[in-house]
Design a protein around this motif. Structure first.
Motif, mmCIF file in Angstrom:
data_model
loop_
_atom_site.group_PDB
_atom_site.id
_atom_site.type_symbol
_atom_site.label_atom_id
_atom_site.label_comp_id
_atom_site.label_asym_id
_atom_site.label_seq_id
_atom_site.Cartn_x
_atom_site.Cartn_y
_atom_site.Cartn_z
ATOM 1 N N LYS A 116 7.475 11.893 -10.842
ATOM 2 C CA LYS A 116 6.301 10.969 -10.331
ATOM 3 C C LYS A 116 5.044 11.687 -10.240
ATOM 4 N N LEU A 117 5.285 13.124 -9.438
ATOM 5 C CA LEU A 117 4.205 14.024 -9.183
ATOM 6 C C LEU A 117 3.484 14.178 -10.422
ATOM 7 N N ALA A 118 4.177 14.369 -11.530
ATOM 8 C CA ALA A 118 3.583 15.026 -12.837
ATOM 9 C C ALA A 118 2.758 13.833 -13.397
ATOM 10 N N ARG A 119 3.556 12.431 -13.703
ATOM 11 C CA ARG A 119 2.758 11.290 -14.077
ATOM 12 C C ARG A 119 1.432 11.005 -13.200
ATOM 13 N N ARG A 120 1.687 11.085 -11.810
ATOM 14 C CA ARG A 120 0.371 10.727 -11.201
ATOM 15 C C ARG A 120 -0.714 11.794 -11.132
ATOM 16 N N PHE A 121 -0.424 13.112 -11.143
ATOM 17 C CA PHE A 121 -1.419 14.112 -11.305
ATOM 18 C C PHE A 121 -2.188 13.668 -12.776
ATOM 19 N N ALA A 123 -2.434 10.892 -14.203
ATOM 20 C CA ALA A 123 -3.043 9.564 -14.152
ATOM 21 C C ALA A 123 -4.362 9.479 -13.071
ATOM 22 N N HIS A 124 -4.121 10.227 -12.120
ATOM 23 C CA HIS A 124 -5.031 10.096 -10.974
ATOM 24 C C HIS A 124 -5.738 11.096 -10.499
ATOM 25 N N ALA A 125 -5.433 12.388 -10.732
ATOM 26 C CA ALA A 125 -6.185 13.592 -10.641
ATOM 27 C C ALA A 125 -6.871 14.077 -11.782
ATOM 28 N N MET A 126 -6.129 13.857 -12.912
ATOM 29 C CA MET A 126 -7.061 14.264 -14.139
ATOM 30 C C MET A 126 -7.578 13.129 -14.865
ATOM 31 N N ASP A 127 -7.562 11.871 -14.385
ATOM 32 C CA ASP A 127 -7.762 10.691 -14.988
ATOM 33 C C ASP A 127 -7.503 10.526 -16.515
ATOM 34 N N ARG A 128 -5.986 10.746 -16.868
ATOM 35 C CA ARG A 128 -5.663 10.830 -18.031
ATOM 36 C C ARG A 128 -4.353 9.803 -17.977
ATOM 37 N N PRO A 129 -4.412 8.644 -17.684
ATOM 38 C CA PRO A 129 -3.101 7.891 -17.679
ATOM 39 C C PRO A 129 -2.486 7.910 -18.815
ATOM 40 N N GLU A 130 -2.779 8.188 -19.828
ATOM 41 C CA GLU A 130 -1.924 8.167 -20.972
ATOM 42 C C GLU A 130 -1.268 9.293 -21.487
ATOM 43 N N LYS A 131 -1.336 10.297 -20.694
ATOM 44 C CA LYS A 131 -0.674 11.474 -20.826
ATOM 45 C C LYS A 131 0.521 11.460 -19.799
ATOM 46 N N VAL A 219 -2.500 22.876 -22.756
ATOM 47 C CA VAL A 219 -2.712 21.487 -22.704
ATOM 48 C C VAL A 219 -2.763 20.920 -21.205
ATOM 49 N N GLU A 220 -2.969 21.518 -20.235
ATOM 50 C CA GLU A 220 -3.003 20.985 -18.768
ATOM 51 C C GLU A 220 -1.766 20.006 -18.478
ATOM 52 N N ALA A 221 -0.655 20.500 -19.005
ATOM 53 C CA ALA A 221 0.509 19.657 -18.583
ATOM 54 C C ALA A 221 1.217 20.735 -17.228
ATOM 55 N N LEU A 222 2.095 20.182 -16.654
ATOM 56 C CA LEU A 222 2.684 20.760 -15.208
ATOM 57 C C LEU A 222 4.119 21.423 -15.848
ATOM 58 N N LEU A 223 4.230 22.522 -15.341
ATOM 59 C CA LEU A 223 5.569 23.259 -15.721
ATOM 60 C C LEU A 223 6.374 22.988 -14.509
ATOM 61 N N ILE A 224 7.431 22.466 -14.574
ATOM 62 C CA ILE A 224 8.483 22.288 -13.479
ATOM 63 C C ILE A 224 9.784 22.907 -13.818
ATOM 64 N N PHE A 225 9.888 23.803 -12.843
ATOM 65 C CA PHE A 225 11.326 24.606 -13.024
ATOM 66 C C PHE A 225 12.231 24.060 -12.093
ATOM 67 N N ASP A 226 13.386 23.467 -12.788
ATOM 68 C CA ASP A 226 14.369 22.610 -11.985
ATOM 69 C C ASP A 226 15.153 24.052 -11.652
ATOM 70 N N GLU A 227 15.285 24.323 -9.989
ATOM 71 C CA GLU A 227 15.899 25.385 -9.686
ATOM 72 C C GLU A 227 16.974 24.706 -8.758
ATOM 73 N N TRP A 276 -1.013 12.947 -5.765
ATOM 74 C CA TRP A 276 -0.415 12.204 -4.724
ATOM 75 C C TRP A 276 -1.332 11.989 -3.343
ATOM 76 N N SER A 277 -1.152 10.682 -2.605
ATOM 77 C CA SER A 277 -2.030 10.434 -1.751
ATOM 78 C C SER A 277 -1.142 9.676 -0.718
ATOM 79 N N ARG A 278 -1.577 9.182 0.376
ATOM 80 C CA ARG A 278 -0.583 8.818 1.418
ATOM 81 C C ARG A 278 -0.040 7.416 0.794
ATOM 82 N N GLY A 279 1.504 7.371 0.834
ATOM 83 C CA GLY A 279 2.173 6.352 0.072
ATOM 84 C C GLY A 279 2.686 6.752 -1.144
ATOM 85 N N SER A 280 2.294 7.564 -1.867
ATOM 86 C CA SER A 280 2.870 7.943 -3.245
ATOM 87 C C SER A 280 4.187 7.843 -3.359
ATOM 88 N N HIS A 281 4.824 8.406 -2.428
ATOM 89 C CA HIS A 281 6.403 8.473 -2.548
ATOM 90 C C HIS A 281 6.823 8.822 -1.005
#
Ligand SMILES: Cc1ncc(COP(=O)(O)O)c(C=O)c1O
Length: 399
Positions: A116-121, A123-131, A219-227, A276-281
């Motif tokens: 959810k953080l990555a999609r919202r990043f 859509a909202h922070a980068m203004d690329r909802p299609e990514k 490509v300005e994607a987020l790298l998530i490590f599942d630790e 993310w902002s207030r109420g995102s999750h």
């Protein structure tokens, strides 16, 4: 009602949900690296509740912390702070790259939050909802919620649960070339376990993880490590990214963090959080005073008792001993791992070896079907390693 172990197992089997098929053992109490069942049999625990009990069982520091906390304050909700939660965030900030932290209760929940953080990043922070696309690895494991099974690159976990979450794609683990072909302008995030756990204890290569880092930056994607499994000292570093010297944007952790008290977290950079902002999750229980106090006790004990060094040293002893066993028993064809996350490839015999080991008083389990997995408490001594190897040797002799 009687309570011999056999009776207890029968009572459990009558009511337990059908997704579980526990071994016919009922544990009564723990004692360090040992577990004692309802009939008084003692087992050397090299599973640690599947990489959860980082401090073993009934470690006085953890027991005293949660007992004291239970007397003072269990829960307040995330509409308020507790001192324990603030201190745990500060401890995680001090030990990692994280600028902010979100708490939840499990690994799957931490991964859901990361998606959810990555999609919202994007859509909202980068203004690329299609990514929206999330790339994960084949043979990965990310948990059992609907998005987490979708990210899990193993079709057996998807069966019968369609439709899965959209826009997840897969690439073979440790194959940078294949991953680079998949990562593009559509990629919101890449999720990877630095060492695949459930997939069979398979360490990532530094080249692969560093290559993913670069590709995500490109490509300005987020790298998530599942630790979730590799975190909290398991690899001999507090987190495996520190072993590889490749820093993700987002890190998910659970299992060992609460030492047995349910606690998960998402650690990320300010930039990654910026969508993310207030109420995102939210999570009702996430990071409540009890769980946070447990997390603090775990982190402080790892530090205070030198458990990172211990994980490295005992891990080496364990791998060396398993390699000797592999020479004697050709059923073991490979020994691998980092710190106290160790696997021994055992083919079709793996499940039988696990059952025989249990009869010898050693608890291990399989990963990926064919791998014996050793994820003992970080508190084990050389003597425990020696005893475990002796018990495993007896089990292999009976095979
Ligand atoms: C790497 C990894 N991610 C996620 C999970 C899921 O964690 P949980 O069972 O706490 O939801 C696991 C559990 O084994 C795991 O190993």
């Amino acid at each position: 009602m009687t309570d011999t172990m056999e009776d207890l197992v029968a009572r459990g089997n009558r009511l337990n949900s059908p997704n579980y098929a526990p071994a016919p053992v009922v544990f009564d109490h723990g004692d360090g690296v040992w577990l004692v069942d309802a009939d008084g049999n003692r087992y050397l625990d090299f599973m640690a509740g599947i990489a959860v009990c980082a401090l073993g069982h009934n470690h006085p520091a953890l027991t005293e912390a949660i007992t004291d906390q239970a007397r003072r304050l269990l829960h307040v909700s995330n509409l308020f702070y507790s001192r324990e939660q603030i201190e745990l965030m500060e401890a995680l900030e001090a030990a990692t790259f994280a600028d902010r932290i979100f708490f939840c209760n499990s690994g799957a929940e931490a991964n859901e939050a990361a998606f959810k953080l990555a999609r919202r990043f994007q859509a909202h922070a980068m203004d690329r909802p299609e990514k929206t696309e999330i790339l994960s690895m084949k043979k990965s494991f990310h948990g059992r919620t609907l998005a987490a099974i979708t990210a899990t690159g193993q079709p057996k976990y998807h069966k019968g649960f369609a439709p899965l979450a959209p826009d997840f794609v897969y690439s073979p683990f440790n194959d940078l070339e294949a991953a680079l072909e998949q990562i593009g302008p559509q990629t919101a995030a890449v999720i990877v376990e630095p060492i695949q756990g459930e997939g069979g204890v398979r360490p990532g290569t530094r080249e692969f993880l560093a290559g993913l880092r670069q590709a995500c930056d490109d490509v300005e994607a987020l790298l998530i490590f599942d630790e979730v499994q590799t975190g909290v000292g398991r690899t001999g570093h507090l987190f495996a990214y520190q072993h590889y010297d490749v820093t993700p944007d987002v890190l998910t952790v659970a299992k060992g963090l609460g030492g047995g008290v349910p606690l998960g977290a998402v650690l990320a950079t300010e930039r990654a959080w910026s969508g993310w902002s207030r109420g995102s999750h939210a999570s009702t229980f996430g990071g409540n005073p009890l769980a946070s106090r447990a997390g603090l006790a775990v982190l402080r004990t790892i530090d205070g008792e030198g458990l990172l060094e211990n994980a490295r040293a005992r891990g080496e002893e364990l791998r060396a001993g398993l390699k000797e066993l592999a020479e004697e028993f050709p059923v073991i064809t490979d020994v691998r791992g980092v710190g106290l996350m160790v696997g021994a490839e055992c083919g079709e015999a793996a499940s039988e070896v696990v059952a025989l080991a249990r009869q010898e008083g050693l608890l291990i389990n399989t990963a990926g079907g064919h791998t014996l997995r050793f994820v003992p408490p970080l508190t084990i001594s050389s003597d425990h390693v020696e005893r475990a190897l002796k018990r495993l040797r007896r089990a292999l002799t009976k095979l």
